[in-house]
Design a protein around this motif. Structure first.
Motif, PDB file in Angstrom:
ATOM      1  N   ASP A   1      31.934  40.791  52.320  1.00 28.04           N
ATOM      2  CA  ASP A   1      31.921  42.055  51.950  1.00 28.04           C
ATOM      3  C   ASP A   1      30.433  42.363  51.325  1.00 28.04           C
ATOM      4  O   ASP A   1      30.159  41.929  50.122  1.00 28.04           O
ATOM      5  CB  ASP A   1      32.835  42.338  50.731  1.00 28.04           C
ATOM      6  CG  ASP A   1      32.768  43.777  49.952  1.00 28.04           C
ATOM      7  OD1 ASP A   1      31.974  44.678  50.511  1.00 28.04           O
ATOM      8  OD2 ASP A   1      33.630  44.032  49.271  1.00 28.04           O
ATOM      9  N   ALA A   2      29.422  42.963  52.053  1.00 26.50           N
ATOM     10  CA  ALA A   2      28.274  43.150  51.689  1.00 26.50           C
ATOM     11  C   ALA A   2      27.995  44.054  50.531  1.00 26.50           C
ATOM     12  O   ALA A   2      26.833  44.244  50.054  1.00 26.50           O
ATOM     13  CB  ALA A   2      27.201  43.699  53.137  1.00 26.50           C
ATOM     14  N   SER A   3      29.245  44.858  50.207  1.00 22.86           N
ATOM     15  CA  SER A   3      28.896  46.091  49.414  1.00 22.86           C
ATOM     16  C   SER A   3      28.901  45.503  47.939  1.00 22.86           C
ATOM     17  O   SER A   3      28.419  46.149  47.043  1.00 22.86           O
ATOM     18  CB  SER A   3      30.246  46.920  49.382  1.00 22.86           C
ATOM     19  OG  SER A   3      31.312  46.495  48.959  1.00 22.86           O
ATOM     20  N   ARG A   4      29.063  44.143  47.668  1.00 17.25           N
ATOM     21  CA  ARG A   4      29.142  43.555  46.578  1.00 17.25           C
ATOM     22  C   ARG A   4      27.595  43.558  45.836  1.00 17.25           C
ATOM     23  O   ARG A   4      27.543  43.406  44.905  1.00 17.25           O
ATOM     24  CB  ARG A   4      29.311  41.868  46.820  1.00 17.25           C
ATOM     25  CG  ARG A   4      30.674  41.468  47.368  1.00 17.25           C
ATOM     26  CD  ARG A   4      30.899  39.954  47.225  1.00 17.25           C
ATOM     27  NE  ARG A   4      31.949  39.610  48.258  1.00 17.25           N
ATOM     28  CZ  ARG A   4      33.302  39.545  47.879  1.00 17.25           C
ATOM     29  NH1 ARG A   4      33.706  39.846  46.688  1.00 17.25           N
ATOM     30  NH2 ARG A   4      34.309  39.122  48.828  1.00 17.25           N
ATOM     31  N   PHE A   5      26.796  43.625  46.876  1.00 12.67           N
ATOM     32  CA  PHE A   5      25.300  43.621  46.276  1.00 12.67           C
ATOM     33  C   PHE A   5      24.793  45.113  46.470  1.00 12.67           C
ATOM     34  O   PHE A   5      23.444  45.119  46.007  1.00 12.67           O
ATOM     35  CB  PHE A   5      24.221  42.817  47.260  1.00 12.67           C
ATOM     36  CG  PHE A   5      25.082  41.477  47.473  1.00 12.67           C
ATOM     37  CD1 PHE A   5      24.268  40.497  46.436  1.00 12.67           C
ATOM     38  CD2 PHE A   5      25.975  41.143  48.166  1.00 12.67           C
ATOM     39  CE1 PHE A   5      24.618  39.068  46.540  1.00 12.67           C
ATOM     40  CE2 PHE A   5      26.153  39.674  48.287  1.00 12.67           C
ATOM     41  CZ  PHE A   5      25.710  38.676  47.219  1.00 12.67           C
ATOM     42  N   GLU A   6      25.566  46.070  46.233  1.00 12.18           N
ATOM     43  CA  GLU A   6      25.144  47.529  46.041  1.00 12.18           C
ATOM     44  C   GLU A   6      24.951  47.662  44.473  1.00 12.18           C
ATOM     45  O   GLU A   6      25.709  46.989  43.645  1.00 12.18           O
ATOM     46  CB  GLU A   6      26.263  48.489  46.484  1.00 12.18           C
ATOM     47  CG  GLU A   6      26.012  48.366  48.001  1.00 12.18           C
ATOM     48  CD  GLU A   6      27.330  49.336  48.758  1.00 12.18           C
ATOM     49  OE1 GLU A   6      27.782  49.821  47.675  1.00 12.18           O
ATOM     50  OE2 GLU A   6      27.323  49.292  49.797  1.00 12.18           O
ATOM     51  N   GLY A   7      24.131  48.696  44.130  1.00 11.61           N
ATOM     52  CA  GLY A   7      23.922  48.750  42.744  1.00 11.61           C
ATOM     53  C   GLY A   7      23.504  47.628  41.818  1.00 11.61           C
ATOM     54  O   GLY A   7      22.329  47.102  42.259  1.00 11.61           O
TER      55      GLY A   7
END
Length: 394
Positions: A319-325
């Motif tokens: 899940d690459a979205s873990r590194f958003e924000g």
């Protein structure tokens, strides 16, 4: 017969030395929970086996669950050792470099790299780091390229030995530039006190960069290819973010490849090229209510946090979205280490990985020829058969 006798004596002396360490450890009070394992080998075989199975985090996670502690004792590589766990353990070790702890390596590693950043401690390490960082920071990377290769250490060192002398002559004759590459930079740059690196220190540090800059990045890129081959939806999003084929990639384009870097970061969370590093206690100190004796070896590993569900929901899922924000919690994602010894090539590795990603996804799709290929850690994480793939040009 004589050789066998000598070998037996050496083995006996080594055994006595190790047993003395263990007996001394057993007399110390209020140590963290854990087991020193078998005589001589301790828990080394179990530690190495988890790496060979491609699960270097397993050794740490099993003991974290068993002892329910932020630190536990074990014996690895012939040394009584404390393993620091979780973001708190990482933060403590990274923040106390050259205060309570210092880097420690096996004698074989010290012989290989000799007088370079990875083996230096204290003020000497700070001095070398500052000099190398002036060449490897993001601004410098806009202007320079370095060619990395890896051979046997002694062979490389012999090849490198003549280079500083030849380059020094070229600099004096104005046939080489002081800013053209790392070698010129180290030859002409002094530290704050006016001291230059010796030619042997320059050679040893270049050898270090050849190893660190090739093997770790190669591991990350190889596993990146594996995940992109398994996850077509992720590949498609990386492709959409990249420039059109034939367009030259500019520095500003690299900075816009945010999703691509999130993908690479998630790859390094799940499959970190290096699993951790060693330290040594410089003094007696306390941690988490336990005594940590001077001289004990210490270890931190990515496996204590990067697959911990307390910090990463569904930790085994990609899940690459873990590194958003704001990204992961501080000190929970540590593929580059942290503190004064944080990998100084982090920005260079980022540049290499993103440039590679751009060029390969714009030209090819691919199939994994052995989807169930075993991944092992020896010493870098890598597919056992080299990850054979079949390329399909767009």
């Amino acid at each position: 017969m004589e050789f066998a006798l000598i070998a037996a004596v050496i083995l006996a002396l080594f055994s006595l030395h190790f047993i003395a360490k263990i007996l001394k450890a057993g007399k110390l009070s209020n140590l963290p929970p854990g087991s020193l394992g078998w005589p001589l080998i301790g828990e080394t075989l179990v530690f190495l086996r988890s790496g060979e199975d491609g699960e270097p985090q397993r050794f740490i996670r099993e003991r974290m669950d068993k002892y329910d502690s932020g630190v536990f004792k074990t014996s690895l590589l012939g040394e009584p050792m404390m393993v620091f766990c979780g973001p708190a353990g990482n933060k403590f070790l990274f923040g106390n470099e050259n205060k309570l702890v210092s880097v420690w390596w096996l004698s074989s590693v010290r012989k290989l790299f000799r007088s370079c950043l990875v083996t230096a401690t204290g003020d000497e390490a700070k001095r070398m780091r500052r000099m190398l960082l002036t060449f490897l920071n993001p601004d410098a990377l806009k202007r320079h390229k370095i060619y990395y290769a890896t051979k046997a250490a002694n062979a490389i060192r012999e090849e490198l030995r003549v280079m500083p002398m030849e380059r020094r002559v070229a600099l004096e004759e104005k046939t080489a530039s002081a800013t053209q590459d790392l070698l010129s930079h180290l030859l002409v740059t002094a530290d704050a006190s006016g001291r230059f690196l010796t030619e042997m220190e320059i050679i040893d540090n270049i050898l270090l960069l050849l190893f660190a800059g090739h093997d770790t990045t190669a591991s990350a890129i190889t596993l990146l290819i594996k995940y992109l081959g398994e996850l077509p939806e992720v590949y498609a999003k990386v492709l959409r973010e990249s420039k059109e084929p034939g367009e030259l990639l500019q520095w500003k384009d690299i900075q816009k490849m945010r999703y691509s870097w999130h993908v690479a970061s998630e790859v390094m969370r799940l499959s970190p090229p290096a699993s951790g590093a060693f330290r040594e206690a410089l003094v007696d100190f306390s941690y988490a209510g336990y005594n940590i004796p001077k001289g004990w070896k210490l270890y931190w590993g990515t496996g204590s946090t990067q697959r911990d569900p307390a910090f990463f929901r569904n930790p085994d899922n990609f899940d690459a979205s873990r590194f958003e924000g704001a990204g992961p919690a501080p000190f929970s994602y540590v593929p580059f280490g942290g503190g004064p010894r944080m990998c100084l090539g982090q920005e260079f590795a980022r540049l290499q990985i993103l440039v590679f990603m751009h060029n390969i996804v714009k030209r090819f799709t691919w199939d994994l020829l052995n989807p169930d290929e075993k991944i092992e850690h020896s010493p870098m994480l890598a597919p056992l058969e080299g990850l054979p793939i079949r390329l399909h040009p767009h």
